[in-house]
Write an enzyme that holds these catalytic residues in place. Sequence first.
Site, PDB file in Angstrom:
ATOM      1  N   HIS A   1      -2.736  -9.939  12.563  1.00 44.51           N
ATOM      2  CA  HIS A   1      -2.003  -8.577  11.798  1.00 44.51           C
ATOM      3  C   HIS A   1      -1.560  -7.712  13.034  1.00 44.51           C
ATOM      4  CE1 HIS A   1      -1.068  -4.950   9.902  1.00 44.51           C
ATOM      5  NE2 HIS A   1      -2.270  -4.233  10.277  1.00 44.51           N
TER       6      HIS A   1
ATOM      7  N   CYS B   1      -3.471  -3.263   4.457  1.00 46.49           N
ATOM      8  CA  CYS B   1      -2.682  -4.179   4.959  1.00 46.49           C
ATOM      9  C   CYS B   1      -3.035  -5.501   4.600  1.00 46.49           C
ATOM     10  CB  CYS B   1      -2.557  -4.223   6.534  1.00 46.49           C
ATOM     11  SG  CYS B   1      -2.007  -2.691   7.209  1.00 46.49           S
TER      12      CYS B   1
ATOM     13  N   SER C   1     -10.356   2.893  13.920  1.00 43.11           N
ATOM     14  CA  SER C   1      -9.432   1.890  13.135  1.00 43.11           C
ATOM     15  C   SER C   1      -9.452   0.582  14.281  1.00 43.11           C
ATOM     16  CB  SER C   1      -8.099   2.457  13.033  1.00 43.11           C
ATOM     17  OG  SER C   1      -7.128   2.421  14.079  1.00 43.11           O
TER      18      SER C   1
ATOM     19  N   LYS D   1      -5.413  -7.443  21.899  1.00 45.28           N
ATOM     20  CA  LYS D   1      -6.670  -6.847  22.098  1.00 45.28           C
ATOM     21  C   LYS D   1      -7.459  -7.699  21.017  1.00 45.28           C
ATOM     22  CE  LYS D   1      -5.791  -1.758  22.197  1.00 45.28           C
ATOM     23  NZ  LYS D   1      -6.354  -1.419  23.467  1.00 45.28           N
TER      24      LYS D   1
ATOM     25  N   THR E   1       3.961   4.237  15.552  1.00 46.65           N
ATOM     26  CA  THR E   1       3.531   2.686  15.039  1.00 46.65           C
ATOM     27  C   THR E   1       4.058   2.960  13.876  1.00 46.65           C
ATOM     28  OG1 THR E   1       1.344   3.836  14.380  1.00 46.65           O
ATOM     29  CG2 THR E   1       1.460   2.651  16.647  1.00 46.65           C
TER      30      THR E   1
ATOM     31  N   ASN F   1       5.159  -1.505  12.236  1.00 47.56           N
ATOM     32  CA  ASN F   1       4.101  -1.973  11.282  1.00 47.56           C
ATOM     33  C   ASN F   1       4.856  -2.158  10.084  1.00 47.56           C
ATOM     34  OD1 ASN F   1       1.831  -2.420  10.186  1.00 47.56           O
ATOM     35  ND2 ASN F   1       0.596  -0.771  10.822  1.00 47.56           N
TER      36      ASN F   1
ATOM     37  N   GLU G   1       0.795  -1.246  -0.160  1.00 47.02           N
ATOM     38  CA  GLU G   1       0.062   0.168   0.048  1.00 47.02           C
ATOM     39  C   GLU G   1       0.768   1.354   0.118  1.00 47.02           C
ATOM     40  OE1 GLU G   1      -1.998   1.233   3.627  1.00 47.02           O
ATOM     41  OE2 GLU G   1      -1.518  -0.532   4.336  1.00 47.02           O
TER      42      GLU G   1
ATOM     43  N   SER H   1      -7.199  -1.899   6.558  1.00 47.44           N
ATOM     44  CA  SER H   1      -8.143  -0.724   6.757  1.00 47.44           C
ATOM     45  C   SER H   1      -9.035  -0.375   5.716  1.00 47.44           C
ATOM     46  CB  SER H   1      -7.384   0.644   7.144  1.00 47.44           C
ATOM     47  OG  SER H   1      -6.872   0.600   8.833  1.00 47.44           O
TER      48      SER H   1
HETATM   49  P1  HMG Z   1      -2.655   7.099  21.247  1.00 44.28           P
HETATM   50  O1  HMG Z   1      -3.860   8.077  21.310  1.00 44.28           O
HETATM   51  O2  HMG Z   1      -1.315   7.856  20.978  1.00 44.28           O
HETATM   52  O3  HMG Z   1      -2.367   6.206  22.287  1.00 44.28           O
HETATM   53  O4  HMG Z   1      -2.927   6.200  20.029  1.00 44.28           O
HETATM   54  P2  HMG Z   1      -3.705   5.835  23.767  1.00 44.28           P
HETATM   55  O5  HMG Z   1      -3.513   7.226  24.674  1.00 44.28           O
HETATM   56  O6  HMG Z   1      -4.813   5.243  23.141  1.00 44.28           O
HETATM   57  O7  HMG Z   1      -2.729   4.702  24.445  1.00 44.28           O
HETATM   58  C1  HMG Z   1      -2.235   3.622  23.702  1.00 44.28           C
HETATM   59  C2  HMG Z   1      -2.186   2.720  24.922  1.00 44.28           C
HETATM   60  O8  HMG Z   1      -1.080   2.941  25.656  1.00 44.28           O
HETATM   61  C3  HMG Z   1      -3.686   2.574  25.772  1.00 44.28           C
HETATM   62  O9  HMG Z   1      -3.603   1.248  25.973  1.00 44.28           O
HETATM   63  C4  HMG Z   1      -3.007   3.293  26.898  1.00 44.28           C
HETATM   64  O10 HMG Z   1      -3.557   2.767  27.895  1.00 44.28           O
HETATM   65  C5  HMG Z   1      -1.652   3.080  26.999  1.00 44.28           C
HETATM   66  P3  HMG Z   1      -5.032   0.549  26.025  1.00 44.28           P
HETATM   67  O11 HMG Z   1      -5.913   1.226  26.922  1.00 44.28           O
HETATM   68  O12 HMG Z   1      -5.390   0.584  24.433  1.00 44.28           O
HETATM   69  O13 HMG Z   1      -4.568  -1.038  26.113  1.00 44.28           O
HETATM   70  N1  HMG Z   1      -0.575   3.858  27.869  1.00 44.28           N
HETATM   71  C6  HMG Z   1       0.318   3.661  28.552  1.00 44.28           C
HETATM   72  N2  HMG Z   1       0.848   2.350  29.008  1.00 44.28           N
HETATM   73  C7  HMG Z   1       1.787   2.014  29.972  1.00 44.28           C
HETATM   74  N3  HMG Z   1       2.514   3.144  30.445  1.00 44.28           N
HETATM   75  C8  HMG Z   1       1.843   4.393  30.133  1.00 44.28           C
HETATM   76  C9  HMG Z   1       0.825   4.509  29.275  1.00 44.28           C
HETATM   77  N4  HMG Z   1       0.255   5.766  28.766  1.00 44.28           N
HETATM   78  C10 HMG Z   1      -0.532   5.227  27.873  1.00 44.28           C
HETATM   79  N5  HMG Z   1       2.723   5.527  30.658  1.00 44.28           N
HETATM   80  C11 HMG Z   1      -3.239   4.601  18.372  1.00 44.28           C
HETATM   81  C12 HMG Z   1      -2.898   4.813  19.788  1.00 44.28           C
HETATM   82  C13 HMG Z   1      -3.094   2.973  18.130  1.00 44.28           C
HETATM   83  C14 HMG Z   1      -4.469   5.235  18.013  1.00 44.28           C
HETATM   84  C15 HMG Z   1      -2.291   5.398  17.304  1.00 44.28           C
HETATM   85  O14 HMG Z   1      -1.059   4.999  17.579  1.00 44.28           O
HETATM   86  C16 HMG Z   1      -2.654   5.287  15.842  1.00 44.28           C
HETATM   87  O15 HMG Z   1      -3.650   6.089  15.288  1.00 44.28           O
HETATM   88  N6  HMG Z   1      -2.031   4.554  15.132  1.00 44.28           N
HETATM   89  C17 HMG Z   1      -2.289   4.008  13.777  1.00 44.28           C
HETATM   90  C18 HMG Z   1      -3.602   3.486  13.722  1.00 44.28           C
HETATM   91  C19 HMG Z   1      -3.409   1.902  13.833  1.00 44.28           C
HETATM   92  O16 HMG Z   1      -2.317   1.324  14.017  1.00 44.28           O
HETATM   93  N7  HMG Z   1      -4.784   1.336  14.322  1.00 44.28           N
HETATM   94  C20 HMG Z   1      -4.697  -0.448  14.424  1.00 44.28           C
HETATM   95  C21 HMG Z   1      -5.896  -0.917  13.998  1.00 44.28           C
HETATM   96  S1  HMG Z   1      -6.238  -0.502  12.127  1.00 44.28           S
HETATM   97  C22 HMG Z   1      -4.838  -1.587  11.307  1.00 44.28           C
HETATM   98  O17 HMG Z   1      -4.393  -2.609  12.084  1.00 44.28           O
HETATM   99  C23 HMG Z   1      -4.528  -1.287   9.746  1.00 44.28           C
HETATM  100  C24 HMG Z   1      -3.329  -0.374   9.738  1.00 44.28           C
HETATM  101  O18 HMG Z   1      -2.223  -1.439   9.747  1.00 44.28           O
HETATM  102  C25 HMG Z   1      -3.494  -0.010   8.400  1.00 44.28           C
HETATM  103  C26 HMG Z   1      -3.679  -0.864   7.112  1.00 44.28           C
HETATM  104  O19 HMG Z   1      -4.815  -1.577   7.043  1.00 44.28           O
HETATM  105  O20 HMG Z   1      -3.218  -0.249   5.893  1.00 44.28           O
HETATM  106  C27 HMG Z   1      -3.050   0.609  10.499  1.00 44.28           C
END
Ligand code: HMG
Length: 386
Positions: A234, A112, A202, A243, A153, A273, A80, A305
Amino acid sequence: MTSIGIHDLAVATTHHVLDLAELAEATGVEPAKYHRGLGQEQMSFPAPDEDIVTMGASAAALLLAEHGTDGIRSLLFATESGVDQSKAAGVFAHHLLGLPSTVRTVEFKQACYGGAAALQTALGIVARNPEERVLVIASDVARYELDGPAAPTQGAGAVAILVSADPALLAIEPHSGVHTADIDDFWRPNDTTTPLVDGALSLQTYLDALLGSWGDLQAHGGPGVDEIDRFLYHQPFTKMARKAHAALFRHEDRPVDESALETSFLYNRQLGNSYTASLFVGLAALLDHDDDLAGRRLGLFSYGSGSVGEFLTGIVQSGYRERRRREATESALAARVPLTVEEYRALHVSYTDDSDERETPRTTAAPFRFAGVRDRIRRYERTAGA
Ligand code: HMG
């Protein structure tokens, strides 16, 4: 019936690596958020003379060195982060690899999910002509907006997969479960080099696609949750696989047992990733480090996605331990040259996918490099390491 599946699998990654502890420190984030919250340690980052073609060809070269090109009549390249709107990245790779002209080459895209789609197509080709072997390459650079929430990521990597009858590693079973829903959780318009992401959406749509694919697998007579020995998902970041596993086991009303998941995280925690390659990098880690897989059934969930999911299953073959490439993959990860945060930022900001005339600095130690653009044409070459 003859079994068909993955005969061999090789991983390649980039010249550079960024330690997420350093990124955390530079951006005022607690490192534990990346390490435990996301389950990531490092991310691979390409040098200016690396891209999906050079990584994909490097992975494929490992397979061809061992198996040759006999019987290969298809090169299916999933990505992609394509380098051209028309020409398949696989055509550049075909040239670099010295494949014969009697090969069909095409690019697969659906975020992906493209890697699993290419694998399914390869299985179909071999089912029609069992003497053929298909070379599948899945290669991506996950590049997000600098300093945005998705930045930790990021990552990059490629896998090359040789699909054949009577495979040595994993026989893929005929049933799979599929799921499509038109969702705007992550997309990349033509005028931007980084995707637009609704992170929270996502996460949810990934889980919806998992349960949708799983339900379809069950409706088509696939194995139940107790008949699958190891689960692979994935891994946009490894916490996502946790999760997913928890959601599936809750759905099936089973206690969540994460013990076998960790092994499939070993490479992705360091790579980040790699989009289309990510699920198969997880598969490589599992095969390389789990000595008790012969005859065991794996469940593999691919998510792209946008969104498309597929749940596949396969049986690990008895001789898989002789075909592993643990040393090569671990050496490639260990050989990456660390970037400081300033160097990472400079590389990120200077990245372009335009067709302006340029020569790239010689950096990569991989067998192939992206030499630059001349007459608006991308130029690739073999290196001294080829
Ligand atoms: P964010 O807002 O930075 O993170 O975004 P958050 O505030 O949700 O925190 C992440 C986790 O860290 C949470 O854990 C927090 O509690 C924890 P959870 O509650 O989810 O289990 N946390 C801590 N843990 C320990 N010590 C600390 C601490 N502080 C917080 N001090 C997000 C996270 C993944 C949304 C962001 O990085 C993002 O947008 N990433 C890109 C999208 C993505 O990867 N989505 C995944 C599903 S979609 C997919 O897999 C397809 C993809 O690969 C693309 C494709 O298909 O082409 C992305």
